[in-house]
Scaffold this active site. Sequence first.
Site, PDB file in Angstrom:
ATOM      1  N   CYS A   2       0.819  -1.208   0.000  1.00  0.00           N
ATOM      2  CA  CYS A   2       0.000   0.000   0.000  1.00  0.00           C
ATOM      3  C   CYS A   2       0.856   1.262   0.000  1.00  0.00           C
ATOM      4  O   CYS A   2       1.951   1.274   0.558  1.00  0.00           O
ATOM      5  CB  CYS A   2      -0.871   0.043   1.241  1.00  0.00           C
ATOM      6  SG  CYS A   2      -1.896  -1.403   1.450  1.00  0.00           S
ATOM      7  N   ARG A  27       5.051   0.578  -6.014  1.00  0.00           N
ATOM      8  CA  ARG A  27       5.066  -0.281  -4.826  1.00  0.00           C
ATOM      9  C   ARG A  27       4.186  -1.514  -5.013  1.00  0.00           C
ATOM     10  O   ARG A  27       4.309  -2.474  -4.256  1.00  0.00           O
ATOM     11  CB  ARG A  27       4.578   0.514  -3.606  1.00  0.00           C
ATOM     12  CG  ARG A  27       5.477   1.680  -3.261  1.00  0.00           C
ATOM     13  CD  ARG A  27       4.803   2.612  -2.284  1.00  0.00           C
ATOM     14  NE  ARG A  27       4.663   2.027  -0.968  1.00  0.00           N
ATOM     15  CZ  ARG A  27       5.578   2.078  -0.014  1.00  0.00           C
ATOM     16  NH1 ARG A  27       6.709   2.698  -0.234  1.00  0.00           N
ATOM     17  NH2 ARG A  27       5.373   1.540   1.166  1.00  0.00           N
ATOM     18  N   TRP A  75      -2.828  -2.725  -1.593  1.00  0.00           N
ATOM     19  CA  TRP A  75      -2.352  -4.072  -1.962  1.00  0.00           C
ATOM     20  C   TRP A  75      -3.076  -4.997  -0.990  1.00  0.00           C
ATOM     21  O   TRP A  75      -2.792  -4.995   0.208  1.00  0.00           O
ATOM     22  CB  TRP A  75      -0.843  -4.141  -1.797  1.00  0.00           C
ATOM     23  CG  TRP A  75      -0.202  -5.377  -2.337  1.00  0.00           C
ATOM     24  CD1 TRP A  75       0.167  -5.615  -3.627  1.00  0.00           C
ATOM     25  CD2 TRP A  75       0.173  -6.548  -1.604  1.00  0.00           C
ATOM     26  NE1 TRP A  75       0.745  -6.861  -3.736  1.00  0.00           N
ATOM     27  CE2 TRP A  75       0.763  -7.456  -2.509  1.00  0.00           C
ATOM     28  CE3 TRP A  75       0.071  -6.931  -0.258  1.00  0.00           C
ATOM     29  CZ2 TRP A  75       1.248  -8.708  -2.129  1.00  0.00           C
ATOM     30  CZ3 TRP A  75       0.548  -8.178   0.122  1.00  0.00           C
ATOM     31  CH2 TRP A  75       1.130  -9.045  -0.819  1.00  0.00           C
ATOM     32  N   ASN A 101      -1.805   1.878   5.720  1.00  0.00           N
ATOM     33  CA  ASN A 101      -0.853   0.890   5.209  1.00  0.00           C
ATOM     34  C   ASN A 101      -0.401   0.064   6.407  1.00  0.00           C
ATOM     35  O   ASN A 101       0.048   0.626   7.401  1.00  0.00           O
ATOM     36  CB  ASN A 101       0.349   1.619   4.569  1.00  0.00           C
ATOM     37  CG  ASN A 101       1.481   0.661   4.202  1.00  0.00           C
ATOM     38  OD1 ASN A 101       1.290  -0.551   4.169  1.00  0.00           O
ATOM     39  ND2 ASN A 101       2.632   1.212   3.923  1.00  0.00           N
ATOM     40  N   GLY A 102      -0.536  -1.262   6.320  1.00  0.00           N
ATOM     41  CA  GLY A 102      -0.123  -2.124   7.425  1.00  0.00           C
ATOM     42  C   GLY A 102      -1.208  -3.137   7.735  1.00  0.00           C
ATOM     43  O   GLY A 102      -2.132  -3.336   6.941  1.00  0.00           O
ATOM     44  N   GLU A 483      19.957 -15.262  -8.008  1.00  0.00           N
ATOM     45  CA  GLU A 483      19.413 -13.968  -8.404  1.00  0.00           C
ATOM     46  C   GLU A 483      18.912 -14.000  -9.855  1.00  0.00           C
ATOM     47  O   GLU A 483      17.846 -13.459 -10.165  1.00  0.00           O
ATOM     48  CB  GLU A 483      20.474 -12.869  -8.209  1.00  0.00           C
ATOM     49  CG  GLU A 483      20.074 -11.483  -8.666  1.00  0.00           C
ATOM     50  CD  GLU A 483      18.866 -10.907  -7.938  1.00  0.00           C
ATOM     51  OE1 GLU A 483      18.361 -11.534  -7.008  1.00  0.00           O
ATOM     52  OE2 GLU A 483      18.411  -9.826  -8.352  1.00  0.00           O
ATOM     53  N   LYS A 487      15.092 -13.124 -10.846  1.00  0.00           N
ATOM     54  CA  LYS A 487      14.837 -12.006 -11.762  1.00  0.00           C
ATOM     55  C   LYS A 487      13.921 -12.464 -12.895  1.00  0.00           C
ATOM     56  O   LYS A 487      12.955 -11.819 -13.237  1.00  0.00           O
ATOM     57  CB  LYS A 487      16.183 -11.528 -12.311  1.00  0.00           C
ATOM     58  CG  LYS A 487      16.367 -10.128 -12.652  1.00  0.00           C
ATOM     59  CD  LYS A 487      16.593  -9.165 -11.519  1.00  0.00           C
ATOM     60  CE  LYS A 487      15.652  -9.282 -10.385  1.00  0.00           C
ATOM     61  NZ  LYS A 487      15.950  -8.686  -9.153  1.00  0.00           N
ATOM     62  N   GLU A 490      10.240 -13.449 -11.663  1.00  0.00           N
ATOM     63  CA  GLU A 490       9.359 -12.394 -11.169  1.00  0.00           C
ATOM     64  C   GLU A 490       8.812 -11.504 -12.279  1.00  0.00           C
ATOM     65  O   GLU A 490       7.680 -11.044 -12.187  1.00  0.00           O
ATOM     66  CB  GLU A 490       9.999 -11.569 -10.049  1.00  0.00           C
ATOM     67  CG  GLU A 490      11.191 -10.745 -10.437  1.00  0.00           C
ATOM     68  CD  GLU A 490      11.833 -10.037  -9.245  1.00  0.00           C
ATOM     69  OE1 GLU A 490      11.131  -9.649  -8.311  1.00  0.00           O
ATOM     70  OE2 GLU A 490      13.063  -9.868  -9.280  1.00  0.00           O
ATOM     71  N   HIS A 506      21.162 -34.993  -7.902  1.00  0.00           N
ATOM     72  CA  HIS A 506      20.536 -35.580  -6.713  1.00  0.00           C
ATOM     73  C   HIS A 506      19.020 -35.446  -6.771  1.00  0.00           C
ATOM     74  O   HIS A 506      18.360 -35.481  -5.733  1.00  0.00           O
ATOM     75  CB  HIS A 506      21.119 -34.938  -5.457  1.00  0.00           C
ATOM     76  CG  HIS A 506      22.584 -35.196  -5.311  1.00  0.00           C
ATOM     77  ND1 HIS A 506      23.090 -36.417  -4.919  1.00  0.00           N
ATOM     78  CD2 HIS A 506      23.659 -34.417  -5.593  1.00  0.00           C
ATOM     79  CE1 HIS A 506      24.414 -36.373  -4.931  1.00  0.00           C
ATOM     80  NE2 HIS A 506      24.786 -35.166  -5.349  1.00  0.00           N
ATOM     81  N   LYS A 605       6.883  -3.561  -4.211  1.00  0.00           N
ATOM     82  CA  LYS A 605       8.273  -3.127  -4.107  1.00  0.00           C
ATOM     83  C   LYS A 605       8.760  -3.155  -2.668  1.00  0.00           C
ATOM     84  O   LYS A 605       9.858  -3.578  -2.376  1.00  0.00           O
ATOM     85  CB  LYS A 605       8.397  -1.708  -4.671  1.00  0.00           C
ATOM     86  CG  LYS A 605       9.805  -1.129  -4.631  1.00  0.00           C
ATOM     87  CD  LYS A 605      10.707  -1.813  -5.623  1.00  0.00           C
ATOM     88  CE  LYS A 605      12.121  -1.282  -5.624  1.00  0.00           C
ATOM     89  NZ  LYS A 605      13.041  -2.207  -6.301  1.00  0.00           N
TER      90      LYS A 605
END
Length: 610
Positions: A2, A27, A75, A101-102, A483, A487, A490, A506, A605
């Site tokens: 948010c 975000r 969000w 937000n939270g 990474e 990348k 996502e 394995h 974000k």
Amino acid sequence: MCGIVGYAGVNEAAPVLLKGLEKLEYRGYDSAGIAVLNGREIEFAKAAGKLQVLRDLTEEGATVHGRIGIGHTRWATHGEPSDVNAHPHVSNSGRFAVVHNGIIENYQQLKAMLLGKGFTFLSQTDTEVIAQLVEYYYGKCGDMLETMCRIVGKLEGSYALGILCADQPDRFYAVRKDSPLVLGLGEGANLVASDVSPMLAYTQRVCYLDDQEIVVLQADNVAVYDINGERIEKEVTVIDWDVSAAEKGGYEHFMFKEIMEQPQSLQKTISPRLQDGEIVLDDFHITRERLEDFRKIYIVACGSSYHVGAVGKYVLEQTTRIPVEVDIASEFRYRNPIIDEHTLMIVISQSGETADTIAAMREGKRQGSHVLAIVNVLGSTIAREADDVLYTWAGPEIAVATTKAYSTQLAVIYLLALKFAELLGTMAAEERAAHYQALQQLPQQMESLLAEKEEIQFMASQLYNKHSIFFIGRNLDYAVALEGSLKLKEISYIHSEAYAGGELKHGTISLIEQGTLVVTLATHDALVDKIKSNAEEVKARGAYLLAVAVRGDERMAEVADAVFYVPRTLPLLQPSLTVLPLQLFSYYVASQKGCSIDQPKNLAKSVTVE
Ligand code: F6R
């Protein structure tokens, strides 16, 4: 996650709020809304979907009138993304509006209490409870500041709040706890926002609010109070990012701009700290005696920052010979980690607001460890609470998928490792000098590598339709593979996994089929023959092999279908260059697939909830 923006000024608030929310879009969100005080009452508009829906609904803000207002991008956490669950939430009488937000952890108890008092609820959110709670306490005391103090005492969990009260048409209120909120002090305009980006157009003078500080904002005045209603003074920080740093500057995507900015970001991060052949670290208070006293280092972070930690483990163990463990922040504090005053904890975070990393850091501090933070956002929670802070001077990173923050975090790890080696005497002076020199050459080497981006673009155009991709590497190349894989998945939504080269057989090798793409990182000189054997194993089972190797080393060309060459640097520093083609590959694959590159689906974000 948010985003919040609040404005008290001399202009119409709605267009300012919409512009501010646009800056916070990066975000990640699924609905948006604004509420404005028109002098007598609250006008509001909200809608599920992108900001454009709200823009259309309000005719670019023209249908909502007044000079004081709050805005929000949501969000979803409690309740699906929908018009009714979007913020602002308005109290039963319509006299109060709230953006949040939270997560309010005790919202069910509070809701039960309010239902008992006759309040009704429209949404499934935890936030609506706050709107009714404000109305309830205001009804009891008739004073808005006292109401704010009371709700802070009642709410459990995390929150950044913007609150309008129709009885006070010239001001709005804001408060935070464990969720980010910054105060901006302008000329004829005072603002709050989740980060500085919405306020850069109005001011570069900001205050970072601490937990449970209550702010009253008017166009020409700002007052900050503690939870007892006592006035407090705040330190003002001047941001040196200008508006253009947070704009696309002609690039199609922020992510591409940020990939291309990496040489400059690295330069900014390294140069001021390498002076006359010595590493000089600002805000760093670890003496040789203290360092010798550390028996263990934990690196704790999430996502890509955790992947920097994975490189950091190899690098710090190599340079200091102190055992290093790297931990995912959301796991760390639940596994009863062994921490004491002989523990150094390094936390890494671009935003400095990642809830899990904050919680892990606090747990580390509680148990007596020394906390050193590597952070990008000035004045963020982690930066303020850590014992030492090393900033990554990457500037604002807007794309959800991190690139330049990753690179600069890595650079800070190198500086730290070399500083530690100097203090501990674990690396010969000539070897350190060679590393300083190589570090200084990295920006230019990055530049020359990025100039070959079309080669990667071509590879991506041939391979973008794969359904499953593996990244393999050994040692530092394995850490970079983590990474590269993140990348890709996502932003391109292609399923991908990273494996240590020796681990494939394995189990995972059973997934290799005719044409499966295996990206093989073979830049760690000492282990190229080993990873080449692993590459042979998958090739024999039909894999298509794309390799990344160091220029001048032709070994992988003997087995791979295609090889991208990166410039050579010292082995410990090689990840800084190896990661670049992986970032570019992800970008170009996502671009070929027409994905929403800067704001991938479901992602945020700054992850401010646990
Ligand atoms: C991936 C990415 C995330 C972040 C993670 C931690 O591209 O950006 O995985 O690295 O959410 O965020 P910070 O570094 O802000 O703590």
